[in-house]
Design a protein around this motif. Structure first.
Motif, PDB file in Angstrom:
ATOM      1  N   MET A  25       0.983  -1.250  -0.110  1.00 54.56           N
ATOM      2  CA  MET A  25       0.047  -0.237   0.027  1.00 54.56           C
ATOM      3  C   MET A  25       0.802   1.087   0.074  1.00 54.56           C
ATOM      4  O   MET A  25       1.834   1.430   0.663  1.00 54.56           O
ATOM      5  N   THR A  26       0.680   2.105  -0.798  1.00 53.83           N
ATOM      6  CA  THR A  26       1.296   3.548  -1.179  1.00 53.83           C
ATOM      7  C   THR A  26       0.548   4.413   0.063  1.00 53.83           C
ATOM      8  O   THR A  26      -0.528   4.709   0.005  1.00 53.83           O
ATOM      9  N   ASP A  27       1.484   5.056   1.050  1.00 54.13           N
ATOM     10  CA  ASP A  27       0.757   6.169   1.842  1.00 54.13           C
ATOM     11  C   ASP A  27       0.749   7.385   1.136  1.00 54.13           C
ATOM     12  O   ASP A  27       1.350   7.849   0.149  1.00 54.13           O
ATOM     13  N   LEU A  28      -0.322   8.219   1.791  1.00 55.98           N
ATOM     14  CA  LEU A  28      -0.636   9.561   1.276  1.00 55.98           C
ATOM     15  C   LEU A  28       0.125  10.480   2.002  1.00 55.98           C
ATOM     16  O   LEU A  28      -0.483  10.743   3.242  1.00 55.98           O
ATOM     17  N   THR A  29       1.599  10.580   1.780  1.00 54.89           N
ATOM     18  CA  THR A  29       2.117  11.468   2.630  1.00 54.89           C
ATOM     19  C   THR A  29       1.850  12.920   2.301  1.00 54.89           C
ATOM     20  O   THR A  29       1.039  13.260   1.405  1.00 54.89           O
ATOM     21  N   LEU A  30       2.288  13.907   3.274  1.00 55.08           N
ATOM     22  CA  LEU A  30       2.213  15.171   2.941  1.00 55.08           C
ATOM     23  C   LEU A  30       2.588  15.923   1.876  1.00 55.08           C
ATOM     24  O   LEU A  30       2.236  16.448   1.252  1.00 55.08           O
ATOM     25  N   SER A  31       3.815  15.104   1.362  1.00 59.36           N
ATOM     26  CA  SER A  31       4.537  15.567   0.096  1.00 59.36           C
ATOM     27  C   SER A  31       3.510  15.290  -1.017  1.00 59.36           C
ATOM     28  O   SER A  31       3.356  16.210  -2.001  1.00 59.36           O
ATOM     29  N   LYS A  32       2.889  14.014  -1.042  1.00 58.67           N
ATOM     30  CA  LYS A  32       2.044  13.804  -2.096  1.00 58.67           C
ATOM     31  C   LYS A  32       0.856  14.581  -2.047  1.00 58.67           C
ATOM     32  O   LYS A  32       0.244  15.051  -2.963  1.00 58.67           O
ATOM     33  N   ALA A  33       0.230  14.836  -0.879  1.00 55.84           N
ATOM     34  CA  ALA A  33      -0.875  15.729  -0.760  1.00 55.84           C
ATOM     35  C   ALA A  33      -0.823  17.042  -1.319  1.00 55.84           C
ATOM     36  O   ALA A  33      -1.477  17.473  -1.941  1.00 55.84           O
ATOM     37  N   LEU A  34       0.306  17.620  -0.789  1.00 54.89           N
ATOM     38  CA  LEU A  34       0.825  18.685  -1.271  1.00 54.89           C
ATOM     39  C   LEU A  34       1.056  18.772  -2.865  1.00 54.89           C
ATOM     40  O   LEU A  34       0.505  19.747  -3.595  1.00 54.89           O
ATOM     41  N   LYS A  35       1.363  17.602  -3.641  1.00 56.45           N
ATOM     42  CA  LYS A  35       1.334  17.575  -4.922  1.00 56.45           C
ATOM     43  C   LYS A  35      -0.053  17.555  -5.424  1.00 56.45           C
ATOM     44  O   LYS A  35      -0.141  18.161  -6.572  1.00 56.45           O
ATOM     45  N   ILE A  36      -0.888  16.894  -4.935  1.00 57.91           N
ATOM     46  CA  ILE A  36      -1.933  16.725  -5.306  1.00 57.91           C
ATOM     47  C   ILE A  36      -2.656  18.400  -5.382  1.00 57.91           C
ATOM     48  O   ILE A  36      -3.392  18.700  -6.314  1.00 57.91           O
ATOM     49  N   ILE A  37      -2.639  19.087  -4.422  1.00 55.39           N
ATOM     50  CA  ILE A  37      -3.070  20.273  -4.335  1.00 55.39           C
ATOM     51  C   ILE A  37      -2.392  21.076  -5.623  1.00 55.39           C
ATOM     52  O   ILE A  37      -3.209  21.768  -6.150  1.00 55.39           O
ATOM     53  N   THR A  38      -1.219  21.154  -5.737  1.00 55.57           N
ATOM     54  CA  THR A  38      -0.541  22.014  -6.528  1.00 55.57           C
ATOM     55  C   THR A  38      -1.017  21.761  -8.036  1.00 55.57           C
ATOM     56  O   THR A  38      -1.318  22.852  -8.877  1.00 55.57           O
ATOM     57  N   SER A  39      -1.143  20.558  -8.227  1.00 52.19           N
ATOM     58  CA  SER A  39      -1.420  19.985  -9.611  1.00 52.19           C
ATOM     59  C   SER A  39      -2.859  20.609  -9.913  1.00 52.19           C
ATOM     60  O   SER A  39      -3.247  20.831 -10.969  1.00 52.19           O
ATOM     61  N   ILE A  97      -7.010   5.299  -0.136  1.00 49.65           N
ATOM     62  CA  ILE A  97      -6.074   5.865   0.712  1.00 49.65           C
ATOM     63  C   ILE A  97      -6.167   7.184   1.209  1.00 49.65           C
ATOM     64  O   ILE A  97      -5.672   8.149   1.993  1.00 49.65           O
ATOM     65  N   GLY A  98      -7.303   7.880   0.541  1.00 52.60           N
ATOM     66  CA  GLY A  98      -7.677   9.340   0.938  1.00 52.60           C
ATOM     67  C   GLY A  98      -8.720   9.853   0.149  1.00 52.60           C
ATOM     68  O   GLY A  98      -9.463   8.981  -0.845  1.00 52.60           O
ATOM     69  N   ALA A  99      -8.972  11.009   0.176  1.00 50.86           N
ATOM     70  CA  ALA A  99      -9.969  11.716  -0.581  1.00 50.86           C
ATOM     71  C   ALA A  99      -9.446  13.020  -0.998  1.00 50.86           C
ATOM     72  O   ALA A  99      -9.071  13.552   0.046  1.00 50.86           O
ATOM     73  N   VAL A 100      -9.889  13.550  -2.086  1.00 49.39           N
ATOM     74  CA  VAL A 100      -9.759  15.056  -2.501  1.00 49.39           C
ATOM     75  C   VAL A 100     -11.073  15.685  -2.741  1.00 49.39           C
ATOM     76  O   VAL A 100     -11.919  15.043  -3.254  1.00 49.39           O
ATOM     77  N   GLY A 101     -11.450  17.063  -1.955  1.00 46.85           N
ATOM     78  CA  GLY A 101     -12.553  17.586  -2.209  1.00 46.85           C
ATOM     79  C   GLY A 101     -11.861  18.919  -2.913  1.00 46.85           C
ATOM     80  O   GLY A 101     -11.071  19.646  -2.307  1.00 46.85           O
ATOM     81  N   ILE A 102     -12.843  19.334  -3.615  1.00 50.01           N
ATOM     82  CA  ILE A 102     -12.656  20.683  -4.170  1.00 50.01           C
ATOM     83  C   ILE A 102     -13.770  21.659  -4.417  1.00 50.01           C
ATOM     84  O   ILE A 102     -14.902  21.036  -4.752  1.00 50.01           O
ATOM     85  N   THR A 103     -13.830  22.763  -4.079  1.00 47.23           N
ATOM     86  CA  THR A 103     -14.812  23.837  -4.573  1.00 47.23           C
ATOM     87  C   THR A 103     -14.499  25.033  -5.085  1.00 47.23           C
ATOM     88  O   THR A 103     -13.330  25.508  -4.589  1.00 47.23           O
ATOM     89  N   GLY A 104     -15.427  25.730  -5.708  1.00 46.46           N
ATOM     90  CA  GLY A 104     -14.945  27.165  -6.086  1.00 46.46           C
ATOM     91  C   GLY A 104     -15.475  27.360  -7.539  1.00 46.46           C
ATOM     92  O   GLY A 104     -15.967  28.374  -7.801  1.00 46.46           O
ATOM     93  N   ASP A 105     -15.832  26.488  -8.479  1.00 43.37           N
ATOM     94  CA  ASP A 105     -16.240  26.449  -9.723  1.00 43.37           C
ATOM     95  C   ASP A 105     -17.181  25.788  -9.699  1.00 43.37           C
ATOM     96  O   ASP A 105     -18.064  25.265  -8.710  1.00 43.37           O
ATOM     97  N   THR A 106     -17.728  25.209 -10.899  1.00 50.98           N
ATOM     98  CA  THR A 106     -18.875  24.337 -11.117  1.00 50.98           C
ATOM     99  C   THR A 106     -18.436  23.034 -10.480  1.00 50.98           C
ATOM    100  O   THR A 106     -17.242  22.786 -10.335  1.00 50.98           O
ATOM    101  N   SER A 107     -19.239  22.414  -9.997  1.00 50.98           N
ATOM    102  CA  SER A 107     -19.052  21.186  -9.497  1.00 50.98           C
ATOM    103  C   SER A 107     -18.081  20.036 -10.607  1.00 50.98           C
ATOM    104  O   SER A 107     -17.276  19.454 -10.037  1.00 50.98           O
ATOM    105  N   ASP A 108     -18.775  20.228 -11.543  1.00 55.42           N
ATOM    106  CA  ASP A 108     -17.937  19.309 -12.570  1.00 55.42           C
ATOM    107  C   ASP A 108     -16.558  19.799 -13.006  1.00 55.42           C
ATOM    108  O   ASP A 108     -15.561  18.930 -13.057  1.00 55.42           O
ATOM    109  N   ASN A 109     -16.353  21.023 -12.765  1.00 57.54           N
ATOM    110  CA  ASN A 109     -14.894  21.646 -13.044  1.00 57.54           C
ATOM    111  C   ASN A 109     -14.170  21.209 -11.816  1.00 57.54           C
ATOM    112  O   ASN A 109     -12.749  20.869 -11.883  1.00 57.54           O
TER     113      ASN A 109
END
Length: 143
Positions: free
Chosen positions: A1-15, A112-124
């Motif tokens: 299992m691959t961990d969801l590290t802080l480094s990976k979480a920040l990569k998700i956010i910046t991307s 291993i986790g989930a991402v939530g994003i808001t600000g534009d349309t839900s599809d975007n």
């Protein structure tokens, strides 16, 4: 299992934010939760309105709660509103059942986790979440 590290979480956010910029989206807020529903990382772009943390968290939390992306929850809200009412009640109102909550899975398919994003349309929001998850080397499940 691959961990969801802080480094990976920040990569998700910046991307995800980079994808939002590429698509010309409104200011976004992005949260990454670990598999237990705890905040791993959060960022809100300048100009994003208030309550964005709560909305993004609710999208991700809902995906984790049922083990499927929040697009599925949205469909359930339309076809089985009583189910969502009950789910909202037992979660203390923490679940936001609209697209933009995307599960993060490792190479073996484990959540291993989930991402939530808001600000534009839900599809975007969902498109940006998927882009961020994939850029970090994980598999996205939007539901």
């Amino acid at each position: 299992m691959t961990d969801l590290t802080l480094s990976k979480a920040l990569k998700i956010i910046t991307s995800a934010l980079a994808k939002g910029k590429e698509l010309g989206l409104k200011p976004l807020a992005v949260v990454v939760l670990d598999a237990g529903g705890h905040v791993k990382a959060f960022q809100r772009q300048d100009g994003a309105s208030m309550m964005r943390f709560e909305i993004a968290s609710g999208k991700a939390y809902g995906a984790l709660a049922v083990g499927v992306g929040s697009r599925w929850l949205n469909a359930q809200a339309e076809s089985r509103p009583h189910f969502l009412e009950g789910l909202s009640a037992v979660s203390g109102g923490k679940i936001v059942p609209v697209p933009g909550g995307v599960l993060v899975k490792d190479r073996k398919g484990a959540i291993i986790g989930a991402v939530g994003i808001t600000g534009d349309t839900s599809d975007n929001d969902e498109l940006a979440a998927i882009a961020g998850i994939e850029a970090a080397g994980f598999t996205a499940d939007a539901g």
